[in-house]
Design a protein around this motif. Structure first.
Motif, mmCIF file in Angstrom:
data_model
loop_
_atom_site.group_PDB
_atom_site.id
_atom_site.type_symbol
_atom_site.label_atom_id
_atom_site.label_comp_id
_atom_site.label_asym_id
_atom_site.label_seq_id
_atom_site.Cartn_x
_atom_site.Cartn_y
_atom_site.Cartn_z
ATOM 1 N N ARG A 113 51.934 24.370 50.423
ATOM 2 C CA ARG A 113 50.724 25.076 50.871
ATOM 3 C C ARG A 113 49.703 25.196 49.746
ATOM 4 N NH1 ARG A 113 51.674 27.697 55.917
ATOM 5 N NH2 ARG A 113 53.890 27.800 56.365
ATOM 6 N N PRO B 30 49.071 28.215 65.376
ATOM 7 C CA PRO B 30 49.762 28.143 64.068
ATOM 8 C C PRO B 30 49.193 27.049 63.162
ATOM 9 C CG PRO B 30 51.348 28.383 65.835
ATOM 10 C CD PRO B 30 50.020 28.205 66.488
ATOM 11 N N VAL C 231 45.890 28.236 61.753
ATOM 12 C CA VAL C 231 46.123 29.282 60.751
ATOM 13 C C VAL C 231 46.629 28.660 59.453
ATOM 14 C CG1 VAL C 231 47.543 31.307 60.199
ATOM 15 C CG2 VAL C 231 46.517 31.088 62.466
ATOM 16 N N ARG C 232 47.512 27.676 59.594
ATOM 17 C CA ARG C 232 48.033 27.011 58.399
ATOM 18 C C ARG C 232 46.905 26.341 57.620
ATOM 19 N NH1 ARG C 232 49.351 22.102 56.720
ATOM 20 N NH2 ARG C 232 48.853 21.073 58.676
ATOM 21 N N ILE D 282 44.790 28.927 55.840
ATOM 22 C CA ILE D 282 45.432 29.430 54.616
ATOM 23 C C ILE D 282 45.256 28.414 53.492
ATOM 24 C CG2 ILE D 282 47.663 29.971 53.556
ATOM 25 C CD1 ILE D 282 48.532 31.135 56.253
ATOM 26 N N GLU E 171 41.985 29.176 45.687
ATOM 27 C CA GLU E 171 43.309 29.218 45.058
ATOM 28 C C GLU E 171 43.734 30.646 44.703
ATOM 29 O OE1 GLU E 171 43.426 26.703 41.639
ATOM 30 O OE2 GLU E 171 45.064 27.869 40.780
ATOM 31 N N LEU F 260 47.451 31.999 46.912
ATOM 32 C CA LEU F 260 48.804 32.321 46.434
ATOM 33 C C LEU F 260 49.285 33.679 46.968
ATOM 34 C CD1 LEU F 260 51.279 31.679 44.718
ATOM 35 C CD2 LEU F 260 50.070 32.617 42.748
ATOM 36 N N PRO F 261 48.514 34.760 46.765
ATOM 37 C CA PRO F 261 49.024 36.038 47.292
ATOM 38 C C PRO F 261 49.134 36.060 48.812
ATOM 39 C CG PRO F 261 46.828 36.313 46.337
ATOM 40 C CD PRO F 261 47.294 34.944 45.970
ATOM 41 N N VAL F 262 48.219 35.380 49.498
ATOM 42 C CA VAL F 262 48.302 35.366 50.968
ATOM 43 C C VAL F 262 49.577 34.649 51.416
ATOM 44 C CG1 VAL F 262 47.275 34.295 53.018
ATOM 45 C CG2 VAL F 262 45.850 35.635 51.471
ATOM 46 N N TYR G 147 52.098 36.935 53.433
ATOM 47 C CA TYR G 147 52.185 36.726 54.873
ATOM 48 C C TYR G 147 53.230 35.686 55.260
ATOM 49 C CZ TYR G 147 48.152 39.640 55.720
ATOM 50 O OH TYR G 147 47.312 40.712 55.817
ATOM 51 N N ARG H 207 42.159 37.989 53.160
ATOM 52 C CA ARG H 207 42.194 38.246 54.600
ATOM 53 C C ARG H 207 40.795 38.132 55.185
ATOM 54 N NH1 ARG H 207 45.768 42.528 54.273
ATOM 55 N NH2 ARG H 207 43.965 43.782 53.733
ATOM 56 N N LEU I 219 39.936 34.553 55.363
ATOM 57 C CA LEU I 219 40.689 33.920 56.451
ATOM 58 C C LEU I 219 40.058 34.226 57.799
ATOM 59 C CD1 LEU I 219 44.460 34.408 55.642
ATOM 60 C CD2 LEU I 219 43.322 32.272 56.216
ATOM 61 N N GLY I 220 39.669 35.484 57.951
ATOM 62 C CA GLY I 220 39.014 35.862 59.210
ATOM 63 C C GLY I 220 37.783 35.016 59.451
ATOM 64 N N LEU J 56 38.796 31.440 60.340
ATOM 65 C CA LEU J 56 39.371 31.294 61.676
ATOM 66 C C LEU J 56 38.330 31.478 62.775
ATOM 67 C CD1 LEU J 56 42.745 33.158 61.057
ATOM 68 C CD2 LEU J 56 42.440 30.734 61.564
#
Lengths: 202, 224
Positions: free
Chosen positions: B71, B153, B156-157, B160, B165, B169-171, B175, B203, B206-207, B210
């Motif tokens: 990832r 999925p 979302v992948r 992410i 970068e 990593l933390p996401v 998650y 996050r 990501l929102g 998406l």
């Protein structure tokens, strides 16, 4: 919820100026403290638009958590294990440096304390040595030979400089060994914003 | 908050024994202790040269390590390389590892550092654009307030993997790998508060990703 442009500073999280999308996502992630979450929850219950946005934030949160792991390539573990070197009986270079430092230091200490510079003065030379010395004896017995030219100055017999060099070399090697040992112990470089720092690998 | 079912699903995914015990919150704790004890035993044995013990560690963590590398790097071949290298480095450095600390965190820290090195090398070789601050979001399109998020999925992948970068990593660790903040802080060597900030921003990004129409293809170096 108003259509005003967002203020330059972050709005309060209780949503008094209208909760941001980040606030809703933080609520969905369970990151808000109880009081703030309660206040925001009250607003959401009273506002259909907010409720829809919160539902979406919660759906995103759940979709993230439901992300399945990626498939592991077949035979991965076998390939990892096949690549592993034998373990534990070879000396690394820091260990060798430390060993060398120890040897040099021990030698220096031995010379300094015992003061036993090797001498062959009282040893019986083997026959082969006698044969090898014959030309030198001839030279010494020649009438033109000046013995004074072979006199060694007194200070040259003093072992102090040699001992000092040995001790310094030993200390230097020991220091190098210690530094090397520290550098190669597995430490992860501190994280910097750019993440560009090289990794210290064993 | 994480649901009990969610916790169970993740534990099953990552090979924990938690799903065998009822009452998931307690089960996660017991499983964590079991894992820690088992890891410690295997680490000590591997340190003494027991390759079978290390093989057990590889079996247990291969999926996590490879998943993180894949990832982060978005490239199958590089992910395999880095994952193998991570285990190799761990094997070589076992003697310097404090067996009282969680092996999982240490291994994932090695992996994440290798990934960062690989990404930095890519940037240096101009495979990726040089970065002043953060990586720009690829093909960023202003998210629509009204657009419903595509939450398949696969989408979302990709979202992410498209994160900068610093947040990726933390996401992933939080998650996807279901790790607590404290473990992520240990892996990233950052304070927990910093990890929370990264997660918060990640996050939000990501929102936006998406909600945006997907216009870009796979990320750089991606092989599928």
């Amino acid at each position: 919820m108003t259509n005003d442009p967002p203020p330059p500073t972050r709005p309060p999280r209780d949503g008094s100026d209208g909760p941001t999308r980040e606030d809703l996502q933080a609520l969905a992630a369970g990151e808000l403290d109880a009081a703030t979450a309660r206040a925001l929850g009250t607003r959401i219950e009273a506002d259909e638009d907010l409720a829809a946005r919160f539902a979406e934030a919660r759906a995103i949160e759940e979709a993230l958590r439901a992300q399945p792991p990626l498939p592991l390539p077949s035979g991965f573990a076998r390939r990892v294990l096949a690549r592993l070197p034998a373990r534990g009986r070879t000396l690394s270079w820091p260990a060798l440096a430390r060993l060398a430092a120890g040897v040099v230091l021990a030698l220096g200490v031995w010379i300094a304390t015992v003061g036993a510079t090797p001498t062959l003065a009282h040893a019986e030379p083997p026959p082969v040595v006698c044969n090898a010395l014959e030309p030198a004896i001839d030279l010494l017995s020649s009438p033109t030979f000046d013995i004074e030219s072979l006199t060694i100055p007194d200070e040259a017999t003093d072992d102090t400089p040699a001992l000092l060099v040995l001790a310094l070399a030993g200390a230097l090697l020991l220091a190098l060994g210690l530094v090397a040992a520290r550098r190669t112990s597995y430490r992860i470089a501190p994280r910097s914003p750019s993440h560009d720092e090289p990794e210290v690998t064993p | 908050m994480r649901s009990r079912a969610g916790a169970r699903a993740h534990d099953v995914h990552w090979g924990s024994d938690a799903h065998r015990v009822p009452f998931a919150p307690l089960a996660v704790g017991f499983a964590g202790m079991d894992d820690a004890l088992r890891d410690r035993r295997d680490v000590l044995a591997a340190r003494a040269g027991d390759r079978d013990a290390f093989a057990r560690l590889v079996d247990h963590y291969a999926r996590r390590v490879h998943d993180l590398a894949r990832r982060m790097l978005r490239n199958d071949h590089e992910a395999e390389d880095v994952a193998q290298q991570a285990f190799w480095n761990a094997w070589r450095a076992l003697e310097r590892f404090d067996a009282e600390r969680p092996f999982r965190n240490w291994l994932l820290r090695i992996t994440s550092n290798l990934c960062r090195n690989r990404l930095a090398a890519r940037r240096r070789s101009r495979e990726l654009p040089p970065r002043g601050g953060e990586e720009p979001l690829p093909e960023a399109v202003a998210p629509s307030e009204a657009a419903p998020a595509d939450l398949s999925p696969e989408r979302v992948r990709r979202a992410i993997e498209a994160l900068p970068e610093r947040y990726r990593l933390p996401v992933i660790l939080h998650y996807v790998q279901n790790l607590p903040l404290q473990a992520i802080a240990e892996i990233t060597e950052a304070p927990v508060a910093t990890v929370k900030t990264w997660l918060h921003r990640g996050r939000a990004a990501l929102g936006d990703l998406l909600r945006s129409p997907e216009t870009d293809g796979p990320g750089p170096g991606t092989t599928r």
